[in-house]
Design a protein around this motif. Structure first.
Motif, mmCIF file in Angstrom:
data_model
loop_
_atom_site.group_PDB
_atom_site.id
_atom_site.type_symbol
_atom_site.label_atom_id
_atom_site.label_comp_id
_atom_site.label_asym_id
_atom_site.label_seq_id
_atom_site.Cartn_x
_atom_site.Cartn_y
_atom_site.Cartn_z
ATOM 1 N N LEU A 136 0.829 -1.202 0.000
ATOM 2 C CA LEU A 136 0.000 0.000 0.000
ATOM 3 C C LEU A 136 0.865 1.255 0.000
ATOM 4 N N SER A 190 -8.528 4.178 -6.854
ATOM 5 C CA SER A 190 -8.964 2.942 -7.510
ATOM 6 C C SER A 190 -7.767 2.126 -7.973
ATOM 7 N N PHE A 241 -5.840 0.466 -5.067
ATOM 8 C CA PHE A 241 -6.479 -0.745 -4.547
ATOM 9 C C PHE A 241 -6.452 -1.884 -5.558
ATOM 10 N N ASN A 288 -4.804 -5.295 -4.515
ATOM 11 C CA ASN A 288 -5.624 -6.501 -4.531
ATOM 12 C C ASN A 288 -4.958 -7.630 -5.302
ATOM 13 N N TYR A 314 -9.141 3.225 3.020
ATOM 14 C CA TYR A 314 -8.013 4.109 2.727
ATOM 15 C C TYR A 314 -8.558 5.430 2.212
ATOM 16 N N THR A 373 -11.573 5.073 -0.528
ATOM 17 C CA THR A 373 -12.033 3.825 -1.108
ATOM 18 C C THR A 373 -12.018 2.782 -0.003
ATOM 19 N N SER A 374 -12.723 1.675 -0.229
ATOM 20 C CA SER A 374 -12.814 0.660 0.812
ATOM 21 C C SER A 374 -12.916 -0.717 0.185
ATOM 22 N N GLY A 375 -12.266 -1.666 0.820
ATOM 23 C CA GLY A 375 -12.376 -3.053 0.405
ATOM 24 C C GLY A 375 -13.074 -3.859 1.491
ATOM 25 N N LEU A 415 -10.142 -7.270 0.026
ATOM 26 C CA LEU A 415 -8.954 -7.439 -0.815
ATOM 27 C C LEU A 415 -8.413 -8.855 -0.694
ATOM 28 N N TYR A 421 -11.969 -1.742 -8.110
ATOM 29 C CA TYR A 421 -12.389 -0.926 -6.966
ATOM 30 C C TYR A 421 -12.679 0.502 -7.396
ATOM 31 N N GLN A 458 -13.889 4.688 -6.300
ATOM 32 C CA GLN A 458 -13.417 5.756 -5.424
ATOM 33 C C GLN A 458 -14.604 6.615 -5.040
#
Length: 265
Positions: free
Chosen positions: A125, A137, A140, A144, A161, A174-176, A201, A209, A211
């Motif tokens: 990351l 995007s 991630f 991923n 994040y 953004t989120s996983g 992820l 992903y 945003q």
């Protein structure tokens, strides 16, 4: 036997008895002789876990970052020697001054395996955030693919994040698969969820992903990101703390410093 037991208790794992009575006493002696090597192995594992704990703690931020106009605090308290939860502050110098990446993640499982995956996710990351900046995007998507390649089907990571802009007071994120961040508005006292549609992820290699944002934060607003270690904590009566209590606690402490809110949680 008594002397050997005292020696083992004192950490002398080479303690040994020599009994040849061909009865229960000999069987007991043989059992005592097996204890030392096992205790030595447990002691070695305990020392290794203590070292892993020390290394993992060093990977977490030791002090809050300084970002003009923002008050930031964070922390992680593990229930085991090591764990999979982590948070990070990433200075995005490539984007110019006043930009800060904030990450919080929860790796499935516990123990050393989760800690190793956490360290891997953290490293990737940080690298991708520096390369792709505000293209969350892409950050991630690359992260991923790394996690899919490096983990088995039983391991995955949920992560939030976001990037804070000190000049515009805006937050993009953004989120996983992570629980939504909570945005407590000073005006009106409402709590909004900063949610994303991404899956955890490390599950599907070709998932794309998105945003979210930006949202503009006003003076006195508070954004809180947590893991299920908070609301799934159990009382002595085996009762969950719960998301309802978590939200109530945040609402009661709005207006306090970030560190005071963290301490209250």
């Amino acid at each position: 036997l008594a002397e050997a037991a005292k020696a083992l208790a004192a950490g002398e794992f080479d303690a040994h008895v020599d009994i040849h009575t061909r009865d229960e006493l000999q069987a007991l002696g043989e059992a005592v002789n097996q204890i030392g090597p096992r205790l030595r192995e447990r002691d070695r594992m305990k020392r290794s876990l203590a070292l892993a704990h020390e290394i993992q703690q060093d990977l977490l931020p030791q002090t809050p970052p300084r970002l003009p106009g923002f008050d930031i605090a964070g922390g992680s308290v593990y229930c085991d020697e090591t764990g999979g939860d982590y948070f990070d502050y990433i200075e995005l110098l490539e984007l110019g001054p006043g930009r800060m990446g904030i990450a919080l993640a929860d790796v499935s499982g516990h123990g050393v395996g989760a800690a190793l995956l956490m360290a891997s996710a953290r490293g990737v990351l940080r690298t991708q955030a520096g390369l792709y900046g505000e293209d969350l995007s892409r950050v991630f998507n690359v992260l991923n693919r790394h996690l899919v390649r490096d983990t088995g089907p039983e391991r995955f990571v949920t992560m939030f994040y976001g990037v804070l802009d000190a000049d515009t007071k805006e937050l993009r994120w953004t989120s996983g698969g992570h629980d939504p961040a909570l945005w407590l508005r000073r005006k009106g006292g409402e709590i909004k969820e900063l949610a994303s549609e991404g899956i955890p992820l490390g599950v599907l290699d070709d998932f794309n992903y998105g945003q979210s944002g930006p949202v503009r934060l006003e003076s006195g607003d508070m954004v809180v990101i947590g893991t299920d270690g908070i609301w799934e904590a159990r009382s002595e009566k085996d009762e969950f703390f719960g998301k309802g209590r978590f939200r109530e606690l945040l609402a009661r402490n709005q207006g306090r410093t970030a560190k005071e809110v963290y301490d209250a949680v």
